[in-house]
Design an enzyme around this catalytic site. Structure first.
Site, PDB file in Angstrom:
ATOM      1  CB  SER A 285      -3.976  -1.547  12.177  1.00 24.96           C
ATOM      2  OG  SER A 285      -4.002  -2.547  11.213  1.00 24.96           O
TER       3      SER A 285
ATOM      4  NE  ARG B 167       1.806   0.947   0.972  1.00 26.34           N
ATOM      5  CZ  ARG B 167       1.444   1.254   2.198  1.00 26.34           C
ATOM      6  NH1 ARG B 167       1.134   0.306   3.057  1.00 26.34           N
ATOM      7  NH2 ARG B 167       1.388   2.493   2.596  1.00 26.34           N
TER       8      ARG B 167
ATOM      9  CG  ASP C  99     -11.404  -0.547   9.246  1.00 29.56           C
ATOM     10  OD1 ASP C  99     -11.105  -1.341   8.326  1.00 29.56           O
ATOM     11  OD2 ASP C  99     -10.707  -0.390  10.261  1.00 29.56           O
TER      12      ASP C  99
ATOM     13  CG  HIS D 154      -7.572  -0.477   8.421  1.00 30.55           C
ATOM     14  ND1 HIS D 154      -8.081  -0.849   9.642  1.00 30.55           N
ATOM     15  CD2 HIS D 154      -6.253  -0.787   8.466  1.00 30.55           C
ATOM     16  CE1 HIS D 154      -7.108  -1.367  10.383  1.00 30.55           C
ATOM     17  NE2 HIS D 154      -5.994  -1.331   9.695  1.00 30.55           N
ATOM     18  CG  ASP D 155      -4.987   4.589   5.135  1.00 31.73           C
ATOM     19  OD1 ASP D 155      -4.296   3.764   5.759  1.00 31.73           O
ATOM     20  OD2 ASP D 155      -4.608   5.145   4.097  1.00 31.73           O
TER      21      ASP D 155
END
Lengths: 380, 380
Positions: A157, A227, A322, A355-356
């Site tokens: 990232s 968040r 992602d 994406h994680d």
């Protein structure tokens, strides 16, 4: 899928602090004096000093990439599944360095630090740093530690963006670059999500224009919403469906605004636990760092030209689900590297984790990094 | 792409109000008494009363679908490009009815109305209504107006969900159903975005647990963030790129938190203008209505069974770049209808405009609705 914390971890670690007497000329025009960088290391630097790996952290990361501070710690570092003896980045072979970036909240000079001009914390007055600034400061750190060339520079990232910047700014100091789940610059949608998160924080009455430390408050509500937005964009629609679906907490609809769907409970928890561990000014600053990253901008938008001086070997990885930095964004990097006749390995890893994924011990992902790292030559 | 407001519009319109003495038994268990529905009509009901079209509005819509209230109005109704003489829903042929849904803020009974029990506005105590409740109330309105069967029931997004519910609850009162950019139920990701928007509103200190009217304030900051989140999910990544890209307001980076990228300016404006026109309690309520919609739930998740009693002709439309309710969600509806051997026309319209497409005068989209509406038989 998740590995247990077992014997082959790096064990108990501690953060080191490097003080820099010199100045750092930032992209924004400000000159930073007497700054500090906190960092951790795992493994041992060999005699030839050619086995060092630089790990660059992402938006909400810090220097604590692996191990635990005490036996009692419940959680290990954020990339503990990647770094350790026998792990993909094998600390029996490599000496790993992970710094907390300037502007961060892990102890490096940032919004929480004392502003020498006012003798109060910088807060919102800490200058907005760029990925290039980070690379400069990391290079200074490398010199202090005595590393002239990294065996590998790697990150996911925003960390992947730093890797790319390293290969542009210091092509001969990076033998291998591992760029994971990254993009050559943010899309408009990416910027938009960052801006909404910033608005949530900055419009919280407890933000006090960023000077909330002095008031002994935290813009909790804004940071929580920020968040939640960020976290949601890290997950794929598929994994949300698999993990939570439309499951109801109490098995039935309540017709009220308390938690009803499991996903609501999960997101609220993510927001709340973030408030306790992360600084709002750092979050604002680092989203700006993300927005600004665009190495091709100085080359009329031509990424190939921006990467013309690169001289590293590359491993570029993306994850199928992602949607924050989709595989097509990674391929932009791959194309530009290939057009420069560079050595590039690229793989799109099948994962429904969004994406994680770059933080998770996905079998194919770890095997590829293992195989790549194994063939990196170092002195005995 | 955008049509000018020209002579063939419905002209000056006004809102009517229908008072209902009876009671409405809501899904949540509450019985609503003495409620009102505001609505607008365009065109004339014919003698056989078989040319009526019901338009169902989406999350932030209201009864003002077409025309202007005064010549001086800058904006016409939200579907003015769709409804009018010679337009896809031709008011020379059809009599169009558009009600404001219960719980709305367009004048129908909702959070802004007086709660007879407390003699104060309902605010957060207004019961959370369901799509089924809306269809019930719309059916009562149809009876008052004297419409026994709709020639067409149509709507996009949450409006499309109402159309689907109509064909389930009153199969013989809907000759043609036009379901646009809809889904048979929200995905986990959809619910998650709604939840974040709700958290933004509810955590605003000026929300006062929903009783902000009495304090003469509005939870502006929360509502603004909520709208920014919602609006961003209505747009595709592609159109954001085309419209705004990474364009900078001042042509260069400022290293600050004022507007820098054009997309930031656009989103802030969207948020701010929404605050002036929409009620926070209504927004909360309607996102819950969206979350709850799931006609298949009472049939063990089997949408085909849920639609077994449908008896209408269907036109189902989706837009290629819609990631909020993607074409694959529309196809779930189409499949279930086909499995019931119903007459279904389906088209995925190429558009880079995302979910918002359903509100926009896209040529292929309008031509399809025109062609479909033309072949709807009515008495002369």
């Amino acid at each position: 899928m998740h590995r247990k914390y077992i014997d082959n971890d790096v064990g108990i670690v501690k953060t080191s602090k490097q003080f820099f007497k010199g100045t750092l000329q930032l992209d924004c025009g400000v000159t930073l004096e007497n700054y500090e960088i906190c960092y951790e290391t795992y493994g041992k630097l060999n005699k030839s000093r050619d086995n060092a790996v630089l790990v660059c952290h992402a938006l909400t990361g810090d220097q604590h990439a692996a191990g635990k501070y005490t036996e009692a710690d419940k959680k290990a570092g954020w990339w503990d599944n990647m770094i350790g003896p026998g792990k993909p980045i094998d600390t029996n072979k490599f000496f790993v360095v992970c710094p907390n970036n300037l502007g961060g909240c892990g102890g490096s000079t940032g919004p929480l630090s004392n502003n020498p001009e006012t003798s109060r914390p910088y807060g919102p007055d800490f200058p907005i740093v760029t990925v290039r600034d980070w690379v400069e400061s990391q290079e200074s750190l490398a010199r202090e530690i005595g590393i002239e060339q990294w065996a590998i520079v790697m990150g996911g990232s925003l960390g992947g963006m730093q890797v790319l910047q390293w290969t542009i700014d210091y092509p001969d100091q990076v033998r291998h670059a591992i760029v994971i789940a990254a993009a050559p610059r943010l899309s408009t949608q990416n910027i938009a999500f960052n801006e909404i998160a910033r608005q949530a924080i900055r419009s919280d009455p407890e933000f006090h224009g960023g000077h909330f430390y002095e008031k002994n408050v935290v813009p909790e509500r804004g940071l929580k919403v920020a968040r939640m937005i960020g976290h949601l964009t890290y997950l794929s629609d598929d994994i949300l469906h698999t993990k939570f679906g439309r499951d109801l907490r109490k098995g039935k609809i309540d017709f009220g605004f308390d938690v009803e769907f499991e996903i609501e409970s999960y997101l609220r928890h993510q927001g709340e636990s973030f408030v306790g561990r992360f600084d709002a000014n750092t979050y604002l600053l680092m989203t700006k760092t993300l927005d600004y990253f665009d190495p091709a901008a100085s080359y009329g938008g031509d990424l190939t030209k921006a990467l013309a001086k690169c001289n590293s070997h590359f491993l570029v990885l993306s994850f199928s689900s992602d949607w924050r930095f989709s595989p097509s964004r990674s391929k932009e990097i791959v194309r530009a590297l290939l057009e420069n006749n560079l050595d590039v390995n690229y793989c799109q890893i099948e994962s429904e984790l969004g994406h994680d994924s770059f933080l998770l011990p996905i079998r194919q992902y770890h095997r590829i990094i293992s195989a790549y790292a194994e063939q990196v030559n170092i002195s005995k």
